[in-house]
Every structure is written in structure tokens, then in C-alpha cells.
Design a protein around this motif. Structure first.
Motif, PDB file in Angstrom:
ATOM      1  N   LYS A   1     -10.936  -2.827 -13.421  1.00  0.00           N
ATOM      2  CA  LYS A   1     -12.238  -2.162 -13.493  1.00  0.00           C
ATOM      3  C   LYS A   1     -12.254  -0.749 -12.890  1.00  0.00           C
ATOM      4  N   ASN A   2     -11.256  -0.398 -12.027  1.00  0.00           N
ATOM      5  CA  ASN A   2     -11.240   0.919 -11.380  1.00  0.00           C
ATOM      6  C   ASN A   2      -9.817   1.311 -11.083  1.00  0.00           C
ATOM      7  N   LYS A   3      -9.684   2.541 -10.385  1.00  0.00           N
ATOM      8  CA  LYS A   3      -8.356   3.083 -10.102  1.00  0.00           C
ATOM      9  C   LYS A   3      -7.598   2.182  -9.140  1.00  0.00           C
ATOM     10  N   ASN A   4      -8.316   1.617  -8.153  1.00  0.00           N
ATOM     11  CA  ASN A   4      -7.636   0.739  -7.186  1.00  0.00           C
ATOM     12  C   ASN A   4      -7.057  -0.484  -7.872  1.00  0.00           C
ATOM     13  N   ASP A   5      -7.815  -1.057  -8.848  1.00  0.00           N
ATOM     14  CA  ASP A   5      -7.302  -2.241  -9.562  1.00  0.00           C
ATOM     15  C   ASP A   5      -6.053  -1.866 -10.386  1.00  0.00           C
ATOM     16  N   VAL A   6      -6.020  -0.629 -10.871  1.00  0.00           N
ATOM     17  CA  VAL A   6      -4.852  -0.196 -11.659  1.00  0.00           C
ATOM     18  C   VAL A   6      -3.652  -0.037 -10.746  1.00  0.00           C
TER      19      VAL A   6
ATOM     20  N   PHE B   1      -2.305  -3.370  -9.683  1.00  0.00           N
ATOM     21  CA  PHE B   1      -1.647  -4.088 -10.764  1.00  0.00           C
ATOM     22  C   PHE B   1      -0.220  -3.578 -11.029  1.00  0.00           C
ATOM     23  N   PHE B   2      -0.035  -2.215 -10.927  1.00  0.00           N
ATOM     24  CA  PHE B   2       1.264  -1.668 -11.272  1.00  0.00           C
ATOM     25  C   PHE B   2       2.171  -1.488 -10.036  1.00  0.00           C
ATOM     26  N   LEU B   3       1.634  -1.319  -8.836  1.00  0.00           N
ATOM     27  CA  LEU B   3       2.437  -1.001  -7.648  1.00  0.00           C
ATOM     28  C   LEU B   3       2.714  -2.216  -6.759  1.00  0.00           C
ATOM     29  N   SER B   4       1.898  -3.208  -6.816  1.00  0.00           N
ATOM     30  CA  SER B   4       2.127  -4.337  -5.914  1.00  0.00           C
ATOM     31  C   SER B   4       2.983  -5.397  -6.593  1.00  0.00           C
TER      32      SER B   4
END
Length: 481
Positions: A470-475, A478-481
Motif C-alpha cells: 500500500k505504500n513505500k515502506n511496504d515496498v 517486501f524487496f529488502l527484508s
């Protein structure tokens, strides 16, 4: 109720019942003749048995001695066999054994018979001797009976010319020229005519005491063979004939033609219309319909007679098959000419066969329950067909009511479905409009608008909320963790 159909069906069953009755009459006559013949054969065999008992008694008592016993045997055997032959054909005793050593040995009706079974001179000398003692025997209609083989020889020599007789030579047991002279002299010197002689049923050798047992057994076999011929003749006389079949066709044609004429006229009459009001054109139509009725009746009568007699088909069933064939032929013609379609052809064909089957079953049942020739079939057909027509009327009315109610239900259901369809289309259009709107934002050239549009699109199509970025933090997560 189709009254014409009832009348027509009754007439058809009348024709078939009459044909069946003709057949039954012949069968009943055959069964009666065969049953009577059983009694005739039994009486014939009893006559032979009685004769054999008397012959055995003659042999035991040695009546007539060694030289005369065969004469008494011949008398008893002749009486028994003549009576047996009469019994075999249903007649009474025709021959009586006098058994008094008088002028008459047997009596056949009013004819006195003297039997002469003497080996010398073909029994003719014995005839002369008897005629000297009883000179009025022939004048009282008496007849002399001699062995069958002797009689054949005497008759042959009696009719032979001297020129033919001169060529005779004694070969074995054959006659000679001297035999011819003896026979000619006998008839010339006596008052005996050739017609005053008659052959016995037996030859001279057959009535000897050592041969009579086999002779009577052979005669019993001949009687049995004659019995078989009598039974075979009775069977042939009971068989169906072309003339009887033609008669059945003619009567059926007359019945069907008359009933068709009556129905055709009745169809054109009403309360205010009488026979005098029928036009010439209508009379021509009536004549054509009546002619067709004649043809159908003739075919029906002939076909029913043939099937009833040669294929063991009951007359009622045979007539129903003919009726069904006529109906099927008519429907087939109308179908081929395009007057009816396939569905109507099938439906009407089924009804034709059903009508014919009901008529046959009703006629057959009526004849069984009312065992009066023709009448039973007519009553059964009238009752059965009437009940069937009434049932069809009730079913037809029920069917019309059912179809009307079904049509109303279908109309209500159609209206309800139309409302639901309209509502469904409206809802679908709204959903489609919103979907296109969300889809447009999800693919917007503006990345921020497109990002938020994709979130909205995922939610719209049902993706679980925890799986939507839903936002930049969720992106980043999703890709970095």
C-alpha cells in the motif's frame, strides 16, 4: 366423443367377428367329426373282436368238421367285417348271421345270402346243389356269395369268348379252357345269372382255420387305414377355401360400404337440413366415400380371413391390423405430400394404432365374456370403444386445462425472469463502469496515481489486504527484508 368412430369400429369388428365365426364353425365341425370317428372306430374294432371270439369258439368245437369248418368261419368273418365297415362310416349293423343251417346263412337288410366256400368248380357246383333244394331262393331276392378270388375268376371266364378261352393253358392256379367250358355250361344250364353271385370279403384260403387269425388281423389294419382316410377327408373338407374367402370379402365390403354411405349421409344432415337438401356435388362425394368403403371392406374381409386361417391370428386382431394399416397409409401419404409435418405424422400414427388396439382388445374381451357368435364382439367393441372415447374426451379437457395453467405459469415466470435480468444487467453495467475507472487509474502515466490505482484495483478484484503493497515502506519491506 367421436360417435362416427364408434360406429365405424363396431362395423369393422362385426366383419372380423363374422369371419372368425365362419372359421370356428369349420373347426367345430371338424372336432365333432373326429370325435364321432373315434366312436366309429371303436365300434368297428368291437365288431371284429366279437367275430373273432365266435370264430375261436367254432375252431374249439370243430363245427362242420375238417371239411366244413371253414364255411362257418367264412360266415362269421363276413358278418363281422361287413358290420365293422358300416360302423367305421357311422352306420348300424348291416349283416346278420342266421346260424340255423337253413337256406340262408346271412341276411343283409332284406337280402338273404347263402355262402358257398367249396374248392371244386369255384363253388359253382355247390350253388347248383343248394338251388335244387331251395328253388325259390333266387326268386326271393337271394344272392350266392363265393370266395372273392373264385368270383373274380368266374366273372372273367363268363365274359370271355371261346376264341380267347382256347388260348388258356393251366399255369399253376390259373384257369384252363376246361374251366371256361364248365363256367359257360353252368350259366347256360342253371337259372343262375352272373348278377346272382357276389364276391365275399375273403378269399378261399383266408378263411381256413390256420389262416383266419392273420386274415382278421390284416383286415383290422385295413380298417385302421380306412379310418385314417376318413379323418384326412374330414380335415380337407374343414380347410379354408377360396370361395369362402371371397364370400367373407363380399360381406365385409357390403357392410363397410353400407356403413360408410350411412355415415356420409348423416354427416351432411342437420336439424334444418334433410336428404332432399343434399346437392349433386355432395351425392358424388358420398358415392366416392362409399366406393372407398366397399374397397376397404373387401380388403379387410379378405385379409382378415387369410390371417385368421393361415397365420393363427385372432379375427379381432387381424381386423385391427388392417385398420391400422389403412390409417398409417393415409398418414404416410399426407406426410409425403407435405400436408402434415413429422411430429404430426408420429402423433397421429400413434393414435391410429392405439385406436385399433383398443377396438381389438374390446372386441376380443366381449367375445370371451359373451360367448355368442358376433354378438359378443359387437357388444364388447361398443362398450370398450365408447369408454375409450369418453376417456379421451376427459383427457383432452384435462390436457387443455393443464396446458392453459402451464402457459399462465410460463408467462409469470417469464415476467419475473425479465425483471431479474434487467436488474442483473444494471448491476453488471455499474460494476463494469467502476472496473474500467479503476483500471484507468492503475495504468495512469502518473506513477503516483498508477501506484494508488493499482492498490485500488487489487482491492477491487479481491486480493487479500495483507498481500497488497500500500505504500513505500511496504515496498521496501517486501524487496529488502
Amino acid at each position: 366423443m367421436d360417435k362416427e368412430r364408434i360406429v365405424s369400429s363396431t362395423q369393422e369388428q362385426a366383419s372380423s367377428a363374422w369371419v372368425g365365426w365362419l372359421n370356428q364353425i369349420r373347426l367345430n365341425e371338424l372336432f365333432e367329426k373326429l370325435s364321432t370317428q373315434n366312436g366309429n372306430l371303436a365300434e368297428a374294432m368291437a365288431s371284429m373282436d366279437d367275430a373273432m371270439k365266435s370264430i375261436n369258439n367254432l375252431i374249439i368245437t370243430n363245427r362242420g368238421g375238417g371239411r366244413g369248418i371253414h364255411g362257418f368261419i367264412a360266415e362269421v368273418a363276413e358278418t363281422g367285417l361287413e358290420n365293422a365297415k358300416s360302423h367305421l362310416h357311422g352306420g348300424p349293423d348291416v349283416c346278420e348271421w342266421i346260424n340255423d343251417n337253413g337256406a340262408v346263412d346271412l341276411r343283409r337288410g332284406n337280402t338273404p345270402i347263402q355262402m358257398k366256400f367249396v374248392q371244386s368248380e369255384y363253388s359253382l357246383k355247390a350253388v347248383s346243389t343248394h338251388l335244387k333244394l331251395y328253388s325259390d331262393f333266387i326268386s326271393k331276392n337271394g344272392v350266392y356269395q363265393i370266395p372273392k378270388d373264385y368270383y373274380d375268376t368266374v366273372k372273367r371266364l363268363y365274359g370271355m369268348s371261346q376264341q380267347e378261352a382256347s388260348r388258356l393253358t393251366r399255369n399253376g392256379d390259373g384257369p384252363s379252357y376246361s374251366d371256361w367250358k364248365m363256367v359257360q355250361e353252368f350259366f347256360a344250364s342253371s337259372n343262375v345269372d352272373i348278377n346272382d353271385l357276389e364276391p365275399s370279403e375273403f378269399e378261399y384260403a383266408q378263411v381256413q382255420k390256420n389262416a383266419i387269425g392273420k386274415t382278421m388281423a390284416d383286415k383290422r389294419v385295413e380298417l385302421q387305414h380306412e379310418d385314417e382316410r376318413i379323418r384326412e377327408r374330414a380335415y380337407r373338407e374343414s380347410r379354408p377355401t377360396f370361395s369362402e374367402g371371397a364370400k367373407a370379402s363380399a360381406v365385409a365390403a357390403a357392410l363397410e360400404g353400407a356403413s360408410t354411405f350411412a355415415l356420409s349421409v348423416k354427416r351432411r344432415l342437420s336439424a334444418d337440413r334433410h336428404i332432399g337438401d343434399i346437392t349433386q356435388k355432395e351425392w358424388i362425394e358420398i358415392a366416392e366415400e362409399s366406393g372407398m368403403g366397399l374397397v376397404k371392406g373387401g380388403v379387410r374381409g379378405g385379409a382378415t380371413y387369410f390371417m385368421n386361417n393361415f397365420t393363427a391370428t385372432p379375427a379381432a386382431v387381424a381386423s385391427a391390423m388392417v385398420t391400422a394399416s389403412f390409417g398409417m397409409a393415409d398418414r404416410a401419404y399426407r406426410f409425403r405430400s407435405g400436408q402434415i409435418d413429422e411430429m404430426v405424422f408420429i402423433e397421429e400414427s400413434e393414435m391410429v394404432c392405439l385406436d385399433a388396439a383398443v377396438s381389438a382388445a374390446a372386441g376380443f374381451a366381449g367375445q370371451t365374456l359373451i360367448p355368442i357368435p358376433v354378438v359378443g364382439a359387437l357388444v364388447g367393441n361398443i362398450v370398450g370403444t365408447t369408454a375409450y372415447e369418453l376417456g379421451k374426451d376427459v383427457l383432452r379437457r384435462n390436457e387443455q386445462s393443464l396446458l392453459s395453467r402451464y402457459a399462465e405459469e410460463q408467462e409469470a415466470l417469464a415476467a419475473e425472469l425479465a425483471d431479474e435480468y434487467t436488474e442483473c444487467i444494471t448491476h453488471l453495467n455499474r460494476g463494469m463502469a467502476r472496473y474500467i475507472d479503476v483500471l484507468g487509474r492503475a495504468f495512469s502515466p502518473d506513477i503516483d496515481v498508477a501506484f494508488m490505482g493499482s492498490v485500488e484495483l487489487a482491492t477491487f478484484v479481491g486480493v487479500p489486504g495483507r498481500e497488497i503493497l500500500k505504500n513505500k515502506n511496504d515496498v521496501d519491506d517486501f524487496f529488502l527484508s
